[in-house]
Enzyme design. Structure first.
Site, PDB file in Angstrom:
ATOM      1  N   HIS A 147      21.446  -9.676  20.386  1.00 28.34           N
ATOM      2  CA  HIS A 147      22.605  -9.731  19.487  1.00 28.34           C
ATOM      3  C   HIS A 147      23.640  -8.684  19.903  1.00 28.34           C
ATOM      4  O   HIS A 147      24.838  -8.957  19.930  1.00 28.34           O
ATOM      5  CB  HIS A 147      22.192  -9.428  18.039  1.00 28.34           C
ATOM      6  N   LYS A 171      15.642 -19.163   5.653  1.00 26.46           N
ATOM      7  CA  LYS A 171      14.633 -18.218   6.155  1.00 26.46           C
ATOM      8  C   LYS A 171      14.212 -17.233   5.058  1.00 26.46           C
ATOM      9  O   LYS A 171      14.976 -16.972   4.140  1.00 26.46           O
ATOM     10  CB  LYS A 171      15.216 -17.434   7.333  1.00 26.46           C
ATOM     11  N   ARG A 175      21.602 -19.008  24.390  1.00 29.18           N
ATOM     12  CA  ARG A 175      20.614 -18.368  25.261  1.00 29.18           C
ATOM     13  C   ARG A 175      19.994 -19.339  26.241  1.00 29.18           C
ATOM     14  O   ARG A 175      19.758 -19.027  27.383  1.00 29.18           O
ATOM     15  CB  ARG A 175      19.512 -17.734  24.401  1.00 29.18           C
ATOM     16  N   SER A 177      14.534 -12.864  16.940  1.00 27.17           N
ATOM     17  CA  SER A 177      14.053 -11.864  15.986  1.00 27.17           C
ATOM     18  C   SER A 177      12.602 -12.118  15.573  1.00 27.17           C
ATOM     19  O   SER A 177      11.848 -11.161  15.346  1.00 27.17           O
ATOM     20  CB  SER A 177      14.950 -11.831  14.751  1.00 27.17           C
TER      21      SER A 177
END
Ligand code: COA
Length: 162
Positions: free
Chosen positions: A19, A43, A92, A130
């Site tokens: 990040h 989440k 990514r 994460s």
């Protein structure tokens, strides 16, 4: 000249070097970057909103045009409220593409004058997320290559308190 504000949204549970790589790139491209912690994703974050914001503030302190905030509701509404014309997303791997493609086109439909710009992090962070960091930390693996020291310490304290 017109000043461009960009919003970089995410859950940031917790912020990683991946990040930070995106934040650094965005900071050099735009006049102002708002790193916006999403409060209403599906989440179930490990860290509270306040903790996620605190870590972000700490690790972005050296970027003078970066601010940390939080938002509820639709991202495009938040962007509009902040006069931001750009949404930053990190890409990514190919696996990110489908989800990002859908999100970007939906956001454009909702708010045509807000454009999503994709930035690629350094290749050494392309596998990172994460959840991976949280899982490694839970098994007491060394995560110092993935998150700044401040975040590493917060992870360790948090996991001990569970
Ligand atoms: N480096 C490391 N990890 C990265 C990364 C990078 N450059 N970019 C993304 N990730 C990780 C994140 O840490 C996250 O990991 P996790 O799933 O293990 O927690 C994962 O990749 C996905 O991240 P991201 O794509 O940023 O999703 P998010 O859940 O953090 O954020 C929102 C998604 C908040 C932007 C999106 O749900 C949203 O806009 N919500 C608001 C409601 C709305 O407007 N909905 C309509 C959208 S069309």
């Amino acid at each position: 000249m017109k000043k461009i504000t960009a919003v970089y949204p995410g859950t940031f549970d917790p912020v990683t070097y991946g990040h930070l790589d995106i934040i650094q790139r965005a900071s050099s491209l735009f006049d102002k970057v708002i790193v916006a912690v999403a409060l209403n994703t599906s989440k179930k974050p490990l860290f509270t909103e306040g903790e996620r914001e605190d870590m972000l503030k700490h690790v972005t302190a050296k970027y003078k045009n970066v601010v940390v905030d939080e938002f509820k509701g639709l991202l495009v509404d938040y962007a509009k409220k902040k006069n931001a014309t750009v949404i930053i997303r990190g890409l990514r791997a190919l696996s990110d593409f489908e989800y990002e493609f859908q999100m970007s086109l939906t956001n454009r439909k909702l708010q045509p004058d807000v454009n999503t710009i994709f930035l690629m992090p350094n290749e050494k962070y392309t596998y990172l997320n994460s959840s991976l960091v949280r899982e490694l930390a839970a098994f007491k693996a060394d995560v110092s290559g993935f998150v700044p020291e401040y975040v590493r310490k917060k992870l360790s304290v948090k996991l001990k308190s569970l």
